[in-house]
Design an enzyme around this catalytic site. Structure first.
Site, PDB file in Angstrom:
ATOM      1  N   ARG A 103     -13.363   5.910  49.346  1.00 42.04           N
ATOM      2  CA  ARG A 103     -13.889   4.931  50.295  1.00 42.04           C
ATOM      3  C   ARG A 103     -15.301   4.530  49.915  1.00 42.04           C
ATOM      4  O   ARG A 103     -16.150   5.403  49.679  1.00 42.04           O
ATOM      5  CB  ARG A 103     -13.885   5.533  51.711  1.00 42.04           C
ATOM      6  CG  ARG A 103     -14.285   4.500  52.763  1.00 42.04           C
ATOM      7  CD  ARG A 103     -14.002   5.013  54.133  1.00 42.04           C
ATOM      8  NE  ARG A 103     -15.000   5.988  54.555  1.00 42.04           N
ATOM      9  CZ  ARG A 103     -15.364   6.173  55.811  1.00 42.04           C
ATOM     10  NH1 ARG A 103     -14.784   5.492  56.768  1.00 42.04           N
ATOM     11  NH2 ARG A 103     -16.263   7.070  56.121  1.00 42.04           N
ATOM     12  N   THR A 107     -19.210  -0.428  52.528  1.00 51.43           N
ATOM     13  CA  THR A 107     -18.271  -1.407  53.116  1.00 51.43           C
ATOM     14  C   THR A 107     -17.198  -0.720  53.952  1.00 51.43           C
ATOM     15  O   THR A 107     -16.496  -1.361  54.720  1.00 51.43           O
ATOM     16  CB  THR A 107     -17.563  -2.207  52.013  1.00 51.43           C
ATOM     17  OG1 THR A 107     -16.768  -1.290  51.248  1.00 51.43           O
ATOM     18  CG2 THR A 107     -18.556  -2.898  51.096  1.00 51.43           C
ATOM     19  N   ASP A 199     -12.927  23.723  47.323  1.00 46.57           N
ATOM     20  CA  ASP A 199     -12.620  22.456  46.655  1.00 46.57           C
ATOM     21  C   ASP A 199     -11.434  22.666  45.724  1.00 46.57           C
ATOM     22  O   ASP A 199     -11.547  23.323  44.685  1.00 46.57           O
ATOM     23  CB  ASP A 199     -13.841  21.960  45.861  1.00 46.57           C
ATOM     24  CG  ASP A 199     -13.603  20.559  45.300  1.00 46.57           C
ATOM     25  OD1 ASP A 199     -12.574  20.372  44.603  1.00 46.57           O
ATOM     26  OD2 ASP A 199     -14.412  19.664  45.576  1.00 46.57           O
ATOM     27  N   ASP A 202     -11.739  21.455  41.991  1.00 45.81           N
ATOM     28  CA  ASP A 202     -12.570  22.359  41.185  1.00 45.81           C
ATOM     29  C   ASP A 202     -11.817  23.638  40.842  1.00 45.81           C
ATOM     30  O   ASP A 202     -11.935  24.172  39.731  1.00 45.81           O
ATOM     31  CB  ASP A 202     -13.856  22.722  41.939  1.00 45.81           C
ATOM     32  CG  ASP A 202     -14.907  21.623  41.826  1.00 45.81           C
ATOM     33  OD1 ASP A 202     -14.764  20.740  40.945  1.00 45.81           O
ATOM     34  OD2 ASP A 202     -15.854  21.630  42.627  1.00 45.81           O
TER      35      ASP A 202
HETATM   36  N1  URA Z   1     -10.791  18.623  49.618  1.00 44.41           N
HETATM   37  C1  URA Z   1     -10.797  19.886  49.120  1.00 44.41           C
HETATM   38  O1  URA Z   1     -10.620  20.095  47.936  1.00 44.41           O
HETATM   39  N2  URA Z   1     -11.021  20.902  49.980  1.00 44.41           N
HETATM   40  C2  URA Z   1     -11.218  20.709  51.300  1.00 44.41           C
HETATM   41  O2  URA Z   1     -11.392  21.675  52.024  1.00 44.41           O
HETATM   42  C3  URA Z   1     -11.215  19.382  51.785  1.00 44.41           C
HETATM   43  C4  URA Z   1     -11.004  18.356  50.929  1.00 44.41           C
END
Ligand code: URA
Length: 208
Positions: A103, A107, A199, A202
Site C-alpha cells: 500500500r 495515496t 516476520d 525473514d
Molecule cells: N507479517 C509477518 O511476517 N508477521 C506478522 O506477524 C505480521 C505480518
C-alpha cells in the site's frame, strides 16, 4: 464462505516449531511447507473430479481424476513463496502465479509491483497463499486483483491469522474461503500478529 481453523494434531504440532524463536531457517522452511501440504489436503476436499476409465491388472473400472485445469497456486510475495512447494507436492499439475503488492502510505492505494498469472487462471480454483494474515490489506488487494482477472473460485490459505485481518477480508470478500492453521490473539502496535511467529519472510529466507 467458510473460515476453517485446521485443528489437525500434526499441523498444531508443527506450528509449535515455527513459533519457536530458536528454530533454524532450514527447519522453518521445511516445516512451513509440510504444514502447507497438510492444509492443502483439507482445502481441496471440494475439488470437482472427472470420471474416467482405468484398467487394473484384473479388469476395467470407473475411476476419477482431476481436470487438467483444476488448480492454480498464487503466493503473495514474498512470504507466500514459503508455502508453494508444499502445495505443489500434493497438486503437482497446478500452475503458479505471483502477486507482489503493497500500500502506498500517501495515496493509500495498492501498488502492484509484480503480478504474473497463468493465462487460464479464470478457469481454475485459485489457492492464494500468505502465511500471515495480519491487517488483511495485502490479502484484500490480491483477491481484488484475482477477481479483476476473472477468477471466481478463491481459497485463501494462511498459517496464522489475526482476528482483525480476518474480519476485514470477510467483509470485503465474503465469497472467499479462508483456511488458517491458527487464529491468533491479535495485532500489536507494529502490525505483528501475537503470539505469532515474528516476520515470516525473514524466517523463511534467513534475512535477519
Ligand atoms: N507479517 C509477518 O511476517 N508477521 C506478522 O506477524 C505480521 C505480518
Amino acid at each position: 464462505m467458510a473460515i476453517v481453523e485446521v485443528n489437525h494434531p500434526l499441523i498444531q504440532h508443527k506450528l509449535t516449531f515455527l513459533r519457536n524463536k530458536d528454530t533454524d531457517t532450514k527447519t522453518f522452511r521445511e516445516t512451513l511447507n509440510e504444514i502447507a501440504g497438510l492444509m492443502t489436503y483439507e482445502a481441496t476436499k471440494e475439488l470437482k473430479l472427472e470420471e474416467t476409465e482405468v484398467e487394473t491388472p484384473l479388469m476395467k473400472t470407473k475411476s476419477y481424476i482431476l481436470p487438467d485445469k483444476a488448480v492454480a497456486v498464487v503466493p503473495i510475495l514474498r512470504a507466500g513463496l514459503g508455502m508453494v512447494d508444499g502445495i505443489l507436492a500434493l497438486v503437482p499439475t497446478a500452475k503458479v502465479g505471483h502477486i507482489g503488492v503493497y500500500r502506498n502510505e500517501e495515496t493509500l492505494e495498492p501498488v502492484y509491483y509484480y503480478c504474473k498469472l497463468p493465462t487460464d487462471i479464470a478457469e481454475r480454483k485459485v489457492i492464494l497463499v500468505d502465511p500471515m494474515l495480519a491487517t488483511g490489506g495485502s490479502a484484500i488487494y490480491a483477491i481484488d486483483y484475482l477477481k479483476e482477472n476473472g477468477v471466481t473460485d478463491i481459497t485463501f490459505m494462511c498459517l496464522v491469522a489475526a482476528p482483525e485481518g480476518l474480519a476485514k477480508v470477510i467483509k470485503k470478500h465474503p465469497d472467499v474461503d479462508i483456511y488458517a492453521a491458527k487464529i491468533d490473539q491479535g495485532l500489536d502496535e507494529n502490525g505483528y500478529i501475537y503470539p505469532g511467529l515474528g516476520d515470516c519472510g525473514d524466517r523463511i529466507f534467513g534475512t535477519k
